[in-house]
Design a protein around this motif. Structure first.
Motif, PDB file in Angstrom:
ATOM      1  N   PRO A  55       0.812  -1.224   0.000  1.00 40.18           N
ATOM      2  CA  PRO A  55       0.000   0.000   0.000  1.00 40.18           C
ATOM      3  C   PRO A  55       0.840   1.267   0.000  1.00 40.18           C
ATOM      4  O   PRO A  55       1.837   1.370   0.706  1.00 40.18           O
ATOM      5  N   ALA A  59      -4.032   3.842  -1.429  1.00 39.81           N
ATOM      6  CA  ALA A  59      -5.038   3.921  -0.366  1.00 39.81           C
ATOM      7  C   ALA A  59      -6.143   4.908  -0.728  1.00 39.81           C
ATOM      8  O   ALA A  59      -7.337   4.644  -0.490  1.00 39.81           O
ATOM      9  N   VAL A 115      -5.885   1.609   5.833  1.00 35.63           N
ATOM     10  CA  VAL A 115      -4.440   1.603   6.084  1.00 35.63           C
ATOM     11  C   VAL A 115      -4.157   2.427   7.332  1.00 35.63           C
ATOM     12  O   VAL A 115      -4.993   3.210   7.785  1.00 35.63           O
ATOM     13  N   LEU A 138       2.862   1.995   5.220  1.00 32.77           N
ATOM     14  CA  LEU A 138       1.435   1.891   5.501  1.00 32.77           C
ATOM     15  C   LEU A 138       1.123   0.421   5.742  1.00 32.77           C
ATOM     16  O   LEU A 138       1.540  -0.445   4.966  1.00 32.77           O
ATOM     17  N   LEU A 142      -1.905  -2.550   6.300  1.00 32.41           N
ATOM     18  CA  LEU A 142      -3.279  -2.845   5.913  1.00 32.41           C
ATOM     19  C   LEU A 142      -4.084  -3.200   7.150  1.00 32.41           C
ATOM     20  O   LEU A 142      -3.656  -4.020   7.974  1.00 32.41           O
ATOM     21  N   TYR A 195      -9.851  -2.735   5.287  1.00 30.71           N
ATOM     22  CA  TYR A 195      -9.513  -3.189   3.936  1.00 30.71           C
ATOM     23  C   TYR A 195      -9.961  -4.630   3.722  1.00 30.71           C
ATOM     24  O   TYR A 195     -10.640  -4.949   2.726  1.00 30.71           O
TER      25      TYR A 195
END
Length: 316
Positions: A14, A19, A211, A218, A220, A224
């Protein structure tokens, strides 16, 4: 203790740009943006706004800290607000730690905060569980350190979902509580998706974030993976945290007698902190240097999302 929140999934690592696109793709599941489309007032820090508001509600990650590291100046800024008799709250989507443990975490960082001045999405979930019947057996997605057994559910009504869980075990559960993404991976996501495809069941999501900024990475988060599963299976999601109304209602309930417009919501994410704060009638300040929009063309993000903060600053 080593942090095990995933920093990649199915070949995806990410980034802020990724994001932002993910948040845009789930807009139909988020509160509506306000009609306001005035350009935000740019300020060098929070300092010129201290006298304009009666209370300040801070996001944590990307505003006060990135992972275990305190953002420079954050300790002094909150201390100065408190010395000026301004009410300060932290409204966090953190759910890995119990609510008492989260308050202690911020005390160890040096912030003058406690369980009354920190509102976590896990606390919001626990309030819901106390007030709403939740029959059946619930699978709790969380590491052992999250103490999932402390959730206020009847004895023997939870099963912790761990790395060795099989699909037959998942199929026997009546719903899921997604507390933390620590240790989550492609195999577990595949098993959960298969199980929810066979029998859609509710998923209570204690952290709606997609995130979270942790240093220069970043990670997750449960939001998500929950959206991913719901899109694939049609499973019903229930969120506890920003940008959803219950989070902001809880903050305003701790600010009796203060007009929401006199409350400044300070956050780093347009789609959670700013969107939710606006929907609650608060004023909003977007912080850009340390969080989910780091390095992005912020004005373009604002135009594309239609989410216009009242103020914008690199750091508080």
């Amino acid at each position: 203790m080593i942090d095990q929140h995933p920093t990649s999934f199915a070949g995806i690592q990410p980034t802020p740009a990724w994001a932002f696109e993910q948040y845009e793709s789930i807009r139909e599941r988020l509160p509506s943006a306000s009609a306001r489309q005035a350009q935000p007032r740019l300020v060098d820090s929070l300092a010129p706004l201290m006298s304009e508001f009666d209370a300040f509600v801070f996001d944590a990650f990307g505003v006060l800290n990135t992972g275990p590291s305190v953002i420079p100046g954050a300790l002094d800024r909150l201390a100065r607000l408190q010395a000026d008799n301004k009410t300060v709250l932290v409204l966090s989507n953190a759910a890995t730690a119990s609510h008492p443990a989260l308050a202690i975490k911020y005390q160890h960082m040096g912030f003058d905060l406690d369980e009354e001045t920190v509102i976590s999405s896990r606390w919001l979930l626990e309030q819901h569980l106390r007030q709403t019947p939740n029959p059946g057996i619930w699978g709790v997605i969380a590491p052992e350190k999250s103490q999932p057994e402390t959730l206020p559910l009847p004895n023997n009504s939870t099963r912790t979902v761990r790395a060795d869980v099989d699909e037959a075990t998942l199929d026997g559960l009546d719903g899921f509580i997604f507390l933390s993404s620590e240790g989550w991976n492609e195999t577990l996501q595949h098993r959960l998706t298969n199980s929810l495809t066979r029998r859609p069941r509710p998923v209570k999501v204690a952290n709606p974030d997609l995130v979270a900024p942790r240093g220069d990475l970043l990670t997750l988060e449960p939001g998500y993976f929950s959206h991913l599963a719901a899109t694939a299976t049609g499973a019903s999601l229930e969120f506890f945290g920003k940008p959803f109304a219950t989070a902001f209602e809880a903050a305003l309930a701790r600010l009796p007698g203060i007009d929401p417009a006199r409350v400044l919501m300070v956050g780093d994410t347009l789609h959670t902190d700013i969107l939710g704060g606006q929907a609650a009638g608060m004023s909003t300040l977007l912080v850009t240097r340390h969080g989910a929009l780091q390095g992005m063309d912020i004005q373009n993000c604002i135009r594309r999302s239609g989410i216009y903060p009242d103020f914008m600053t690199p750091s508080i």
